[in-house]
Design a protein around this motif. Structure first.
Motif, short mmCIF file in Angstrom:
data_model
loop_
_atom_site.label_atom_id
_atom_site.label_comp_id
_atom_site.label_asym_id
_atom_site.label_seq_id
_atom_site.Cartn_x
_atom_site.Cartn_y
_atom_site.Cartn_z
N GLN A 1 0.81 -1.23 0.00
CA GLN A 1 0.00 0.00 0.00
C GLN A 1 0.83 1.27 0.00
OE1 GLN A 1 -2.86 -0.51 3.33
NE2 GLN A 1 -4.37 -0.73 1.71
N LEU A 2 2.16 1.13 0.18
CA LEU A 2 2.99 2.34 0.29
C LEU A 2 3.88 2.55 -0.94
CD1 LEU A 2 4.08 2.23 4.06
CD2 LEU A 2 2.03 3.21 3.03
N GLY A 3 4.14 1.49 -1.66
CA GLY A 3 5.00 1.61 -2.83
C GLY A 3 5.21 0.23 -3.43
N VAL A 4 5.88 0.19 -4.58
CA VAL A 4 6.17 -1.09 -5.22
C VAL A 4 7.67 -1.35 -5.09
CG1 VAL A 4 6.14 -2.41 -7.37
CG2 VAL A 4 4.25 -0.86 -6.83
N VAL A 5 8.02 -2.34 -4.30
CA VAL A 5 9.43 -2.67 -4.09
C VAL A 5 9.93 -3.45 -5.31
CG1 VAL A 5 11.04 -4.02 -2.68
CG2 VAL A 5 9.23 -2.67 -1.58
#
Lengths: 476, 354
Positions: free
Chosen positions: A212-216
């Motif tokens: 939900q915070l970014g795409v690693v």
């Protein structure tokens, strides 16, 4: 399971959105054919399905950034996907969302034995991280049971654990750095092969944030040298409570085995019928594994056996060979599959304080009787992470709903005794609505505030983790 | 202000009209940039809320003196896994470390190499946010992925995101035996020795270089320690060894310039050699070379420049420079956003982290 209504506006603009995506992706990386997008309609929580608008399979961090920039500009929700093995619906799409799969990002970028770290692209599978270093005697410690298939990206999203985390910790304890793309398409790097990152522990908040915070896209992971050897002991008891007390005594005595696995009678019988591992027909079975040199293994096992003997085990089998060790683990490793042979099942994941094991097992038996659904227990006893398996019949109307209600009651019990809803599978859509049993409105608000900072428009995996009513005002 | 309970603390924060400096036992006073504000003392929130030795878990109020916690654990033959550093010697004060301060700075010691930092053993927190609301996150169990891990974010935030009121830890049994293996070697060879043994299966619990020797610690059952010590070699010291001094960096007590560098272990030797030309010396290197303590120097921020070229970061512990490594613009935007959300009025330890 309720999901938000897909945006009619996005679906109307589908052709334009896909055309924009096609311009930044190589051939074959944009999947729009309805037959092919069906492959992305669900993850391992397969009771719930919905094909996405499209799926994209970028092959570089830059392509991920390009996709996210377009989706941000178009206001299109993005559901990141590792290998699709989530048991909580973490990678389940909605009809107005793009699945962003990292499967093509699977390279090893750097192995560094001197600094005990490896940098990989995030689509690489968990087991193949170990595969890349084991010829040099090293391994990557977190070992979720789906490790053959699951991707590091998903491990980071869910902060995955495994059978051996009593000694080695979970993903967050073994993650040193990430390269991540924010929803705005900005590429950031946090941490690295040095031990602690500067400033706020963003790595700590990203790990377990369920995409939900970014795409690693890249991860630097701690690797360790393998122990010289490992050996399990199998101990059978005629009561769950006594087995639970034995676990607590072993921990208290200062022995820290690498794994303590617990199975109750329904699971023991299913596993035995399925694998013929030679398990005794007892009420509760512990498999305890220790590591080290032969001398170290022998001394640890002697201490464990001495403690176990004080609890009058009905069976105690110390492995004497590699073949016997494999046999002891065979039934445990096949336990979920064996239960699946009997029936459809739902696998829970609550964690409880180890000291509450006897009480919780007794209450689960009572609840199982009340609902008229059988429950098997197989779990990581050393850390209190339970996996009750509720058996139901998917073809029988109303059975799934009854099963979900029993599951919710068991998880609420876990919270009541001081535990939590999920120990390693994540919240996803599955436990989203139960979050209020564990958290106050202010607690949830504090967490959602973090998402507001990383993804102000709530486009990344938006309808997950938080109760829909709680996140409603934030989601587009 | 010295609240006697969490509820009272929350009320005081809600009513605060200006900036606050959060204060535990004062032992880490000087760590991070100086702060202006009314002192909010957390010492009134003291005591152990729950200790379950059979589950290896402890829940304790933030103002509890660390020494009190360690005594209680000692009685059950258990310990905090991360061997927290005490800053009092380094700063030359008589402050008594508290649990809240330890968490706020993520204080960790030599065993961090094996058992992780404070944040790795921290399994739950309660804190008061900038609006005076009481928030809980995590819990008291070892495996917990329910919602976002705010616990990690709060650990090491130096009190800039909230006032910690209670913390839960997972514990470890105290080792039955301990031995330290010493190798008298020059810096580069000594650090190479540490890295070589760290890449072995012998489960090293600490690896440091100080006083012209590479030191490796093994802990566990007597038979196991004897076996591993034999395999590793070197001169053997039975028992606690020099680790308390390494942990607390007592070698730098009274120094007027102290830097703490976090780097890849294999970068340490060249880095220290390079900085020695600017007058910096490195009396203590812990974490297999990954944690470098520097003193002396020419008053410049050369350590920070050197580290940023390598990947890693430098904290100015004592000296005239801003405490923490500057952040990249994107990271700074995220961090400012978090501060704004957790403490919208900007009242907690304003400017401590830059």
């Amino acid at each position: 399971m309720h999901m938000p209504e897909p945006s009619a506006d996005i679906i109307t603009r589908k052709a334009d959105i896909l055309a924009r995506l096609a311009r930044v992706l190589p051939d074959g990386a944009l999947i729009t054919d309805p037959v092919e997008t069906r492959a992305y309609e669900c993850d391992a929580l397969s009771a719930y399905r919905c094909p996405p608008l499209a799926a994209v399979l970028p092959a570089s961090t830059e392509e991920v950034a390009a996709v996210l920039k377009i989706c941000a500009a178009e206001g299109v929700p993005v559901v990141p996907r590792g290998a699709g093995t989530s048991l909580a619906g973490g990678a389940m799409p909605t009809a107005d969302s793009i699945i962003l799969g990292v499967a093509r990002l699977n390279a090893v970028l750097k192995t560094d034995y001197e600094n005990r770290s490896i940098t990989v692209q995030s689509g690489r599978t968990n087991l193949s991280v170990t595969g890349a270093v084991e010829s040099n005697g090293f391994f990557y410690a977190p070992d979720p049971s789906s490790q053959l298939a699951c991707a590091i990206a998903g491990n980071i999203a869910m902060n995955s654990g495994g059978a051996h985390c009593l000694k080695y910790g979970v993903t967050t304890n073994n993650l040193l750095g990430v390269k991540m793309v924010t929803m705005a398409g900005e590429i950031i790097e946090i941490g690295g092969a040095h031990l602690d990152a500067a400033g706020y522990d963003l790595l700590g908040i990203i790990c377990g944030s369920e995409g939900q915070l970014g795409v690693v896209t890249e991860a630097t992971l701690r690797i360790l040298h393998k122990p010289e050897g490992a050996r399990p002991v199998l101990i059978g008891f005629d009561s769950n409570e006594v087995a639970g007390a034995c676990v607590s005594d072993i921990i208290r005595a200062g022995v820290l085995p690498v794994a303590i696995e617990f199975m109750d009678r329904p699971v023991i019988r299913a596993a035995e019928n399925f694998t013929h591992a030679g398990y005794p027909d007892v009420e509760a079975l512990l498999i305890i594994e220790v590591e080290g040199s032969e001398t170290e293994i022998a001394s640890q096992l002697a201490r464990i056996v001495a403690i176990a003997n004080r609890h009058n085990p009905v069976e105690l089998r110390e492995s004497q060979s590699a073949a016997e060790s494999a046999n002891i683990w065979k039934g445990r490793k096949a336990a979920f599959g064996a239960m699946g042979q009997i029936n459809d099942y739902m696998c829970l994941d609550g964690t409880i304080p180890v000291s509450q094991l006897p009480l919780v097992l007794r209450r689960i038996t009572e609840m199982s009787g009340d609902y008229g659904l059988d429950v098997g227990n197989v779990f990581h006893a050393g850390d209190g992470n339970m996996h009750p398996l509720i058996l139901y019949d998917a073809n029988k109307p109303g059975d799934l709903e009854k099963c979900e209600a029993l599951g919710a009651d068991i998880l609420k019990l876990c919270v009541e005794v001081g535990g939590c809803l999920t120990g390693e599978h994540g919240v996803g859509i599955e436990k989203r609505e139960l979050m209020t049993a564990q958290f106050s409105t202010a607690d949830l608000e504090a967490q959602m505030n973090v998402k507001d900072v990383f993804d102000p428009a709530w486009l990344l995996n938006p309808a997950k983790v938080f109760p829909l009513a709680a996140s409603e005002g934030r989601r587009a | 202000m010295k609240p006697g309970s969490e509820a009272e603390l929350a009320d005081m924060v809600a009513a605060a009209q200006g900036p606050l400096e959060i204060f535990g036992g004062g032992s880490r006073k000087g760590l991070g940039n100086a702060v202006v504000g009314d002192r909010l003392e957390v010492g009134g929130l003291s005591g152990i809320s729950l200790y379950d030795p059979g589950a290896l878990t402890l829940v304790v109020k933030a103002g509890t003196p660390l020494a009190e916690v360690e005594a209680v654990l000692e009685a059950e033959n258990q310990m905090l896994p991360f061997e927290p550093m005490d800053h009092a010697a380094l700063f030359g004060n008589a402050g008594k470390a508290t649990v809240g301060g330890m968490v706020a700075v993520n204080a960790s010691g030599p065993r961090r190499l094996k058992a992780g930092a404070c944040r790795d053993s921290l399994i739950g927190l309660r804190y008061v946010n900038g609006q005076g609301q009481i928030i809980k996150n995590g819990g008291r169990v070892m495996k917990n992925v329910t919602g976002y891990d705010l616990v990690k974010l709060m650990a090491g935030a130096h009190g800039t995101l909230g006032v910690i009121t209670e913390a839960a830890f997972k514990l470890l049994p105290k080792p039955e035996a301990t031995a330290t293996l010493c190798f008298a070697l020059g810096l580069a060879d000594g650090l190479a020795k540490l890295r070589e043994v760290m890449a072995s299966p012998y489960d090293i619990s600490a690896a440091a270089y100080t006083d012209g020797a590479a030191l490796l610690r093994v802990e566990g059952f007597t038979e196991s320690v004897a076996y591993r010590a034999e395999k590793i070699g070197g001169d053997k010291i039975e028992g606690a060894g020099p680790w308390a001094n390494i942990k607390n960096v007592t070698a730098l007590a009274g120094a007027d310039a102290v830097w703490r560098l976090s780097v890849k272990p294999s970068d340490a030797a060249d880095l220290v050699a390079g900085l020695s030309a600017r007058g910096f010396s490195a009396p203590v290197l812990d974490w297999s070379g990954g944690l470098i303590w520097l003193s002396g120097g020419d008053g410049s921020d050369a350590p920070r420049q050197a580290v940023s070229a390598l990947g890693g970061h430098a904290t100015c512990i004592i000296g005239g420079h801003t405490a923490f490594q500057p952040e990249s613009p994107v990271i700074a935007t995220l961090n400012n956003g978090l501060r704004q959300k957790f403490d919208p009025r900007g009242i907690f330890n304003q400017g401590r982290m830059g």
